[in-house]
Scaffold this motif. Structure first.
Motif, PDB file in Angstrom:
ATOM      1  N   LEU A  31       0.827  -1.207   0.000  1.00 43.30           N
ATOM      2  CA  LEU A  31       0.000   0.000   0.000  1.00 43.30           C
ATOM      3  C   LEU A  31       0.858   1.252   0.000  1.00 43.30           C
ATOM      4  O   LEU A  31       0.515   2.272  -0.623  1.00 43.30           O
ATOM      5  N   SER A  32       1.989   1.197   0.681  1.00 42.56           N
ATOM      6  CA  SER A  32       2.907   2.333   0.708  1.00 42.56           C
ATOM      7  C   SER A  32       3.444   2.613  -0.698  1.00 42.56           C
ATOM      8  O   SER A  32       3.535   3.764  -1.133  1.00 42.56           O
ATOM      9  N   GLU A  33       3.800   1.550  -1.408  1.00 42.26           N
ATOM     10  CA  GLU A  33       4.265   1.709  -2.783  1.00 42.26           C
ATOM     11  C   GLU A  33       3.158   2.282  -3.660  1.00 42.26           C
ATOM     12  O   GLU A  33       3.410   3.114  -4.542  1.00 42.26           O
ATOM     13  N   HIS A  34       1.931   1.852  -3.399  1.00 46.81           N
ATOM     14  CA  HIS A  34       0.793   2.288  -4.204  1.00 46.81           C
ATOM     15  C   HIS A  34       0.579   3.800  -4.115  1.00 46.81           C
ATOM     16  O   HIS A  34       0.272   4.450  -5.126  1.00 46.81           O
ATOM     17  N   ILE A  35       0.734   4.371  -2.915  1.00 46.74           N
ATOM     18  CA  ILE A  35       0.505   5.812  -2.758  1.00 46.74           C
ATOM     19  C   ILE A  35       1.814   6.608  -2.765  1.00 46.74           C
ATOM     20  O   ILE A  35       1.792   7.834  -2.609  1.00 46.74           O
ATOM     21  N   GLU A  36       2.929   5.890  -2.923  1.00 44.34           N
ATOM     22  CA  GLU A  36       4.249   6.525  -2.874  1.00 44.34           C
ATOM     23  C   GLU A  36       4.413   7.300  -1.572  1.00 44.34           C
ATOM     24  O   GLU A  36       4.891   8.432  -1.536  1.00 44.34           O
ATOM     25  N   GLY A  37       3.964   6.664  -0.501  1.00 46.00           N
ATOM     26  CA  GLY A  37       4.041   7.263   0.829  1.00 46.00           C
ATOM     27  C   GLY A  37       4.255   6.175   1.855  1.00 46.00           C
ATOM     28  O   GLY A  37       4.991   5.212   1.603  1.00 46.00           O
ATOM     29  N   LEU A 267     -10.765  -6.436   0.560  1.00 48.72           N
ATOM     30  CA  LEU A 267     -10.733  -7.732   1.241  1.00 48.72           C
ATOM     31  C   LEU A 267      -9.718  -8.672   0.603  1.00 48.72           C
ATOM     32  O   LEU A 267      -8.906  -9.316   1.294  1.00 48.72           O
ATOM     33  N   ILE A 268      -9.762  -8.772  -0.719  1.00 46.97           N
ATOM     34  CA  ILE A 268      -8.850  -9.657  -1.440  1.00 46.97           C
ATOM     35  C   ILE A 268      -7.420  -9.167  -1.328  1.00 46.97           C
ATOM     36  O   ILE A 268      -6.479  -9.962  -1.160  1.00 46.97           O
ATOM     37  N   PHE A 269      -7.221  -7.853  -1.376  1.00 51.12           N
ATOM     38  CA  PHE A 269      -5.873  -7.277  -1.290  1.00 51.12           C
ATOM     39  C   PHE A 269      -5.208  -7.643   0.032  1.00 51.12           C
ATOM     40  O   PHE A 269      -4.049  -8.075   0.062  1.00 51.12           O
ATOM     41  N   ILE A 270      -5.920  -7.473   1.129  1.00 52.00           N
ATOM     42  CA  ILE A 270      -5.362  -7.770   2.449  1.00 52.00           C
ATOM     43  C   ILE A 270      -5.085  -9.260   2.601  1.00 52.00           C
ATOM     44  O   ILE A 270      -4.078  -9.673   3.193  1.00 52.00           O
ATOM     45  N   LEU A 271      -5.961 -10.083   2.049  1.00 63.21           N
ATOM     46  CA  LEU A 271      -5.763 -11.527   2.116  1.00 63.21           C
ATOM     47  C   LEU A 271      -4.533 -11.937   1.303  1.00 63.21           C
ATOM     48  O   LEU A 271      -3.697 -12.731   1.772  1.00 63.21           O
ATOM     49  N   GLY A 285     -11.604   0.806   4.341  1.00 61.87           N
ATOM     50  CA  GLY A 285     -10.481   1.736   4.331  1.00 61.87           C
ATOM     51  C   GLY A 285      -9.435   1.372   3.297  1.00 61.87           C
ATOM     52  O   GLY A 285      -8.855   2.246   2.638  1.00 61.87           O
ATOM     53  N   ILE A 286      -9.182   0.062   3.126  1.00 63.30           N
ATOM     54  CA  ILE A 286      -8.219  -0.392   2.125  1.00 63.30           C
ATOM     55  C   ILE A 286      -8.730  -0.087   0.722  1.00 63.30           C
ATOM     56  O   ILE A 286      -7.985   0.378  -0.140  1.00 63.30           O
ATOM     57  N   GLY A 287     -10.024  -0.342   0.503  1.00 58.73           N
ATOM     58  CA  GLY A 287     -10.617  -0.024  -0.792  1.00 58.73           C
ATOM     59  C   GLY A 287     -10.480   1.448  -1.131  1.00 58.73           C
ATOM     60  O   GLY A 287     -10.235   1.818  -2.287  1.00 58.73           O
ATOM     61  N   HIS A 288     -10.625   2.300  -0.126  1.00 57.35           N
ATOM     62  CA  HIS A 288     -10.463   3.738  -0.336  1.00 57.35           C
ATOM     63  C   HIS A 288      -9.022   4.078  -0.713  1.00 57.35           C
ATOM     64  O   HIS A 288      -8.776   4.820  -1.673  1.00 57.35           O
ATOM     65  N   VAL A 289      -8.059   3.519   0.011  1.00 55.81           N
ATOM     66  CA  VAL A 289      -6.644   3.801  -0.268  1.00 55.81           C
ATOM     67  C   VAL A 289      -6.281   3.383  -1.691  1.00 55.81           C
ATOM     68  O   VAL A 289      -5.558   4.094  -2.400  1.00 55.81           O
ATOM     69  N   LEU A 290      -6.790   2.249  -2.124  1.00 55.94           N
ATOM     70  CA  LEU A 290      -6.477   1.740  -3.460  1.00 55.94           C
ATOM     71  C   LEU A 290      -7.019   2.620  -4.575  1.00 55.94           C
ATOM     72  O   LEU A 290      -6.525   2.557  -5.709  1.00 55.94           O
TER      73      LEU A 290
END
Length: 321
Positions: A31-37, A267-271, A285-290
């Motif tokens: 997720l950090s790579e995804h937002i470059e943060g 859900l799938i991402f976290i799994l 929250g994960i869906g929002h970040v993505l």
């Protein structure tokens, strides 16, 4: 406005210490790579009850007098709060009745029964379940443990923010699942008391987003509930809401309605990436970040609120992916 003080939260932390241990915070590389943060996950699903609700329930019940404890407690819940109330009641050896709607998933109902709680299924909404709790309070003298609109409940959830500040003091934004507002109110109150610049984002599903609609209308409203993966976020906020509606209005910087498909993706991402099974509310929250383009370069904490999800739901999602 809230009549909640910073001292209330510190007192809650001390009161619940025998029931609640600090939860880990996990750095998410993908997720950090995804937002470059930098994205951290606050693992509130790691409590023995599988959700953050243990904090507020423990704080409220442990604050009751002995004479009230003996008469027992009752609550209305979409599942997680009921599980937490039943858990604390079982630990203390006091009677507990949990009133739920017929929309509560089987996994949560089974968990309640395993905790020896008396379970009453009442209607198809949390409002109907609440009405039954009021009857139990009047007829049997049981204390109603509200899911969110209570100072002790809010203070208990606010202890999460104390831990976040210890574990990730560089945080720029906290992303919090939003339903009745107890979780968001508690965390946001503490965050804004410490540093006003910390952004508070509430995330919820598009269908039946009662708090969001209430904020839009300027007063608590009632919405019909419908199916969503984020079933823990269903339920009304109460037309006589005293605390969480004004606190959410005052402290939340942004409210986001998340597409059902994005919750599935979360859900799938976290799994797949973290080998963790969480419920739809936590995955919101994960869906929002993505799918958010405004988090680039930030230090973000996502509150993973719970993991009480039916196995069949996970199996079906994996089959679709």
């Amino acid at each position: 406005m809230s009549s909640l003080s910073f001292r209330d939260v510190w007192e809650a932390r001390k009161r619940i210490s025998s029931f609640v241990h600090p939860t880990p915070i996990l750095y998410s590389e993908p997720l950090s790579e995804h937002i470059e943060g930098h994205v951290h996950l606050k693992l509130e699903h790691s409590h023995p009850t599988g959700s953050f609700k243990l904090r507020g329930a423990a704080n409220k019940i442990l604050s009751l007098e002995d004479k009230d404890l003996k008469k027992g407690v009752t609550t209305f819940s979409t599942g997680n709060h009921g599980i937490s109330v039943a858990y604390v009641a079982a630990e203390l050896g006091i009677p507990c009745t949990v009133c739920i709607s017929n929309r509560v998933p089987k996994a949560k109902v089974n968990r309640l029964k395993k905790l020896n709680a008396s379970v009453e299924v009442v209607g198809s909404s949390q409002d109907e379940a609440e009405a039954r709790c009021t009857e139990l309070e009047r007829e049997e003298g049981m204390t109603v443990i509200k899911p969110f609109d209570d100072r002790k409940i809010i203070a208990g959830q606010g202890t999460i923010a104390l831990e976040i500040m210890e574990q990730c003091p560089e945080v720029d934004e906290v992303i919090i699942p939003l339903s009745g507002g107890g979780l968001l109110s508690g965390i946001a109150f503490v965050m804004k008391s410490i540093e006003r610049s910390i952004q508070v984002t509430g995330v919820t599903m598009k269908k039946g987003a009662v708090m969001q609609e209430s904020l839009t209308k300027g007063k608590p409203v009632i919405l019909e509930e419908s199916y969503t993966l984020a079933d823990s976020l269903l339920g009304g906020i109460g037309t006589e809401n005293r605390y969480t509606f004004p606190m959410t209005k005052a402290y939340m910087d942004k409210g986001v309605l998340v597409e059902e498909a994005h919750i599935e993706e979360g859900l799938i991402f976290i799994l797949e990436h973290h080998k963790m099974v969480v419920e739809g509310a936590a995955a919101t929250g994960i869906g929002h970040v993505l799918h958010c383009n405004e988090l680039r370069g930030e230090n973000v904490v996502v509150v993973m609120s719970g993991n009480n999800i039916d196995h069949d739901v996970v199996t079906d999602l994996l089959a679709k992916s």
